[in-house]
Write an enzyme that holds these catalytic residues in place. Structure first.
Site, PDB file in Angstrom:
ATOM      1  CG  HIS B 231     -27.915   8.780  23.075  1.00 59.16           C
ATOM      2  ND1 HIS B 231     -27.973   8.695  21.713  1.00 59.16           N
ATOM      3  CD2 HIS B 231     -27.732   7.517  23.507  1.00 59.16           C
ATOM      4  CE1 HIS B 231     -27.846   7.435  21.336  1.00 59.16           C
ATOM      5  NE2 HIS B 231     -27.696   6.703  22.407  1.00 59.16           N
ATOM      6  CG  HIS B 331     -23.014   1.002  25.544  1.00 60.16           C
ATOM      7  ND1 HIS B 331     -22.892   0.436  24.290  1.00 60.16           N
ATOM      8  CD2 HIS B 331     -24.143   1.730  25.512  1.00 60.16           C
ATOM      9  CE1 HIS B 331     -23.900   0.827  23.530  1.00 60.16           C
ATOM     10  NE2 HIS B 331     -24.681   1.611  24.246  1.00 60.16           N
TER      11      HIS B 331
END
Lengths: 355, 427
Positions: B231, B331
């Site tokens: 992340h 995503h």
């Protein structure tokens, strides 16, 4: 079995009677009876048989899944791809370019090759093609006599464009190198012709070592075209990364619509336009017009122009009408569903290559 | 005298003061496309901010396009933490949309991108994404085919392979998750890293991160794929140390080992480890992916259909990546419209790897709302695969009334986290 499932694949290898220009017409049939047509460069009977085994029983919409499975017979794949998209368009009652997200343009800029070797022949070919509506022309290099050449060749190239420009003030030109120069010579002549503001210099040399080829774009401002001999999209990526190409020239009958769309997506991010090469028949031309109207980064479409009356008649018998008619430098988009053409099967039989 | 008049009067105004002065054809004649376009025209655009909870940091931003043929299309422009900007940007595109022929989606995409002048960042990219998806929804319905068939799929007849999230550090819980996965055919999970990291890592943090990843493998077993989302909490230095330690675990990929701006930094991490590197969820437009693909350093691209530029752009990015042997694992952490849209594109990608959904193995409130909206369990896997919508277009119906239960709660920032000394941390 669903209506769009493919039940038959047939192919005809055709040659124009005088020019001997050759192309293979692929026809797919669905369970519901729709016929879809495609065109590719020569595909052997063995390649067609491989394609047949993959495609029969598959829905016409699965063109991407089929494309991957036909990777080892890329020419047949190009023909099958065009024919499948023709079927999808006919099923959806929309031109192929609408199926693909277009139109991105409402007419298609056209390019014609000039016939002849001597300047005088090229000038008369230019006048004829100009009268036929073309405004952009591919011009062959003067005959290459040695691996490296000097002043006389440079002057011959300049003389050729001086004469052509004098014959048609509103014409644009592409210099077709036909892979005949060394990279070093190509760079020198690309620089020498900068003042003519050609559209581009096409295939100046074979696309071999990209570092060597890159010398051409490093040494000159003349845009450089490559692509008709490229086999895979990875080669397109390499040429773009190495800044070796300014205009991408995949061949409609070698690469098909979908593969060229994938190459064009790469080219778009390099601000590189696409101008598909085409030396085949009228079905290929129709496919190329639909492709052009689906791409944002299309520039010009190469359209073969038959010189001999017998060849012209054959093309007209195949698909009829005005498909390859050019006005003020532009071709008109077909508007009927699929490729928007009617293929006359009696012409396929008439011109079929005798085994 | 204003400047423009002064320049003109003084004879030095060689350049036009406005771009239209040069433009012989500022816009194509209204009927330029009449002969070659379709008869369908977009007559209305409605935008919706939808907060599942009043304090949601990612209210869904939906766009509905209406046509004169009665067909409507839905798209998603959710931009996490910046809902208000996405809603406003959609409104800014109103003139591009009303009166448009939705069949020529590529043409409108180019116009929205190019005529925006600044090209696209995440706000403009998300707005284009929503309009693009809605046009594809209409296109599929008009042409009578689901979008995945328009794109030439499906390549995998089983549907779209997916993964759920699993953030547990508890061994027993992971063992139970393994049993569930084996029973239900789920082949992959993704987890995050447990802490926040500075650009140099202390020993305790690095070792805890490595233990966390090792624990995932021990709990989930060798036959379930594991992805770990860094992340962008890590710097290239910290990420590389962790990657080297977990190489023997043969992870499916690690994600965003550093922030996205510096492609060379990302490529350096990839060069220093055998762990497959995934990134790309914050990249906008094919142009934004060009350098990463060209360098050939990363293994997997994760562009997001709600930001990259919708179906048109996600398809192009996948085609670009395929030329370099790069896989696609898009995503999806926003609403269900983008989720369903991405399945259609996945199904036609030869280089497709796996599809994310930010959900756990057990449906919660969010998943129940989605099922209420669509009448089917949207973005829930069967046998480890998302079933493909089979109806024309994106393949669902959605009513404005069903959204009314979840009014827009306003823009809320995403998590704001800080290190122990008060300095700003990535989450």
């Amino acid at each position: 079995m669903a209506d769009l499932d493919i039940t038959a694949l047939d192919a005809w290898m055709l040659h124009e009677p005088v020019s001997r220009r050759g192309y293979c017409v692929v026809r797919l049939k669905t369970k519901s009876g729709l016929l879809g047509y495609g065109e590719c460069v020569d595909a052997s009977a063995a390649e067609i048989e491989i394609a047949r085994r993959v495609v029969i029983g598959r829905p016409a919409t699965s063109h991407e899944a089929v494309r991957i499975q036909l990777g080892r017979v890329p020419h047949a794949e190009a023909g099958v791809n065009i024919a499948m998209l023709d079927l999808v368009g006919k099923f959806a009652k929309a031109p192929v370019y609408q199926v693909l997200g277009g139109p991105t343009r409402h007419r298609v800029r056209a390019l014609a090759s000039l016939d002849g070797a001597a300047d005088e022949d090229l000038v008369s070919s230019l006048k004829a093609r100009h009268a036929a509506g073309f405004r952009a022309f591919a011009v062959p290099l003067p005959t290459v006599m040695a691996r490296n050449q000097g002043q006389a060749f440079a002057e011959a190239v300049s003389r050729r464009f001086d004469k052509l420009r004098a014959a048609a003030a509103d014409a644009d030109f592409v210099l077709d190198g036909a892979s005949s120069l060394t990279p070093g010579d190509a760079g020198r002549y690309a620089a020498a012709i900068e003042r003519f503001h050609l559209l581009w210099f096409d295939e100046p040399c074979p696309l071999l070592n990209l570092s060597a080829v890159r010398k051409i774009t490093d040494e000159s401002a003349t845009p450089i075209g490559f692509g008709r001999h490229i086999e895979r999209p990875g080669e397109v990526q390499n040429a773009l990364r190495e800044e070796a190409v300014d205009i991408l020239r995949p061949d409609i009958a070698r690469h098909g619509i979908s593969q060229i769309r994938r190459m064009a997506a790469l080219a778009e991010t390099y601000y590189v336009a696409v101008a598909p090469h085409h030396e085949g028949g009228p079905i290929g031309t129709a496919a190329a017009l639909h492709l052009a109207a689906s791409l944002p980064n299309f520039f010009i479409q190469h359209i073969p122009v038959p010189t001999a009356e017998a060849d012209r008649r054959m093309r007209a018998e195949l698909t009829g009408g005005s498909l390859e008619t050019v006005k003020d430098g532009f071709a008109t988009l077909p508007t009927a569903p699929g490729l928007g053409i009617t293929v006359h099967e009696e012409a396929l039989e008439k011109y079929k290559e005798r085994a | 005298m204003r400047r423009r008049e002064f320049l003109a009067a003084s004879g030095i105004g060689l350049w036009p003061a406005s771009p239209t002065a040069f433009a012989a054809q500022n816009s194509p004649p209204a009927d330029a496309f009449r002969a070659v376009g379709s008869r369908v025209r977009i007559t209305g655009m409605k935008v919706f901010g939808v907060s599942l909870t009043p304090d949601s940091d990612r209210p869904y931003v939906f766009v509905k396009l209406e046509t004169d043929q009665g067909v409507v299309g839905w798209g998603e422009a959710t931009l996490e933490g910046k809902a208000g900007a996405a809603l406003a940007c959609l409104e800014d595109f109103r003139d591009f949309v009303i009166g448009a022929d939705p069949m020529q989606v590529e043409h409108h995409w180019q116009s929205m991108y190019v005529h925006t002048f600044y090209r696209a960042g995440p706000v403009i990219g998300s707005a284009i994404s929503g309009i693009d998806q809605a046009m594809w929804d209409i296109r599929g319905q008009v042409l009578g085919l689901p979008v995945h068939q328009l794109l030439g799929g499906p390549i995998d007849p089983r549907g779209v392979r997916g993964y759920y999230h699993a953030d547990s550090e508890d061994r027993d819980e992971l063992l139970r998750l393994r049993q569930t996965a084996l029973r239900e055919g789920i082949s992959c999970f993704k987890s995050g890293l447990p802490e926040y990291y500075e650009w140099i890592g202390t020993r305790a943090k690095i070792e805890r991160a490595v233990r966390h990843i090792q624990g995932l493998r021990e709990g989930l077993g060798p036959d379930i794929d594991i992805a770990v989302d860094f992340h962008a909490k890590t710097s290239p230095s910290v990420a590389t140390i962790i990657c080297k330690e977990v190489e023997p675990l043969n992870l499916l990929f690690i994600e965003e080992p550093c922030p996205p701006e510096n492609v060379k930094a990302m490529a350096r991490i990839a060069r220093r480890t055998t762990v497959p590197i995934a990134t790309g969820e914050r990249l906008i437009a094919p142009y934004g992916c060009r350098e990463l693909i060209e360098m050939g350093a990363v293994d997997i691209l994760q562009t997001d259909i709600n930001h990259v530029g919708g179906i048109t752009a996600l398809w192009k990015v996948a085609a670009m990546a395929d030329a370099s042997g790069i896989s696609m694992a898009p995503h999806a952490c926003e609403g269900p419209i983008g989720g369903l849209a991405t399945l259609h594109v996945d199904a036609a990608m030869p280089n497709f790897l796996v599809q994310e959904i930010c959900s756990g193995v057990r449906p919660e409130m969010k998943e129940k709302v989605w099922e209420e909206w669509f009448g089917f369990p949207a973005m829930r896997m069967v046998g480890g695969h998302f079933p493909l919508p089979e109806k024309p277009g994106l393949g669902f119906e959605l009513t404005e009334a069903s959204l009314k239960k979840f009014p827009f709660g306003g823009t809320r920032p995403m998590a704001r986290v800080f290190h122990e000394d008060g300095s700003v941390a990535e989450w």
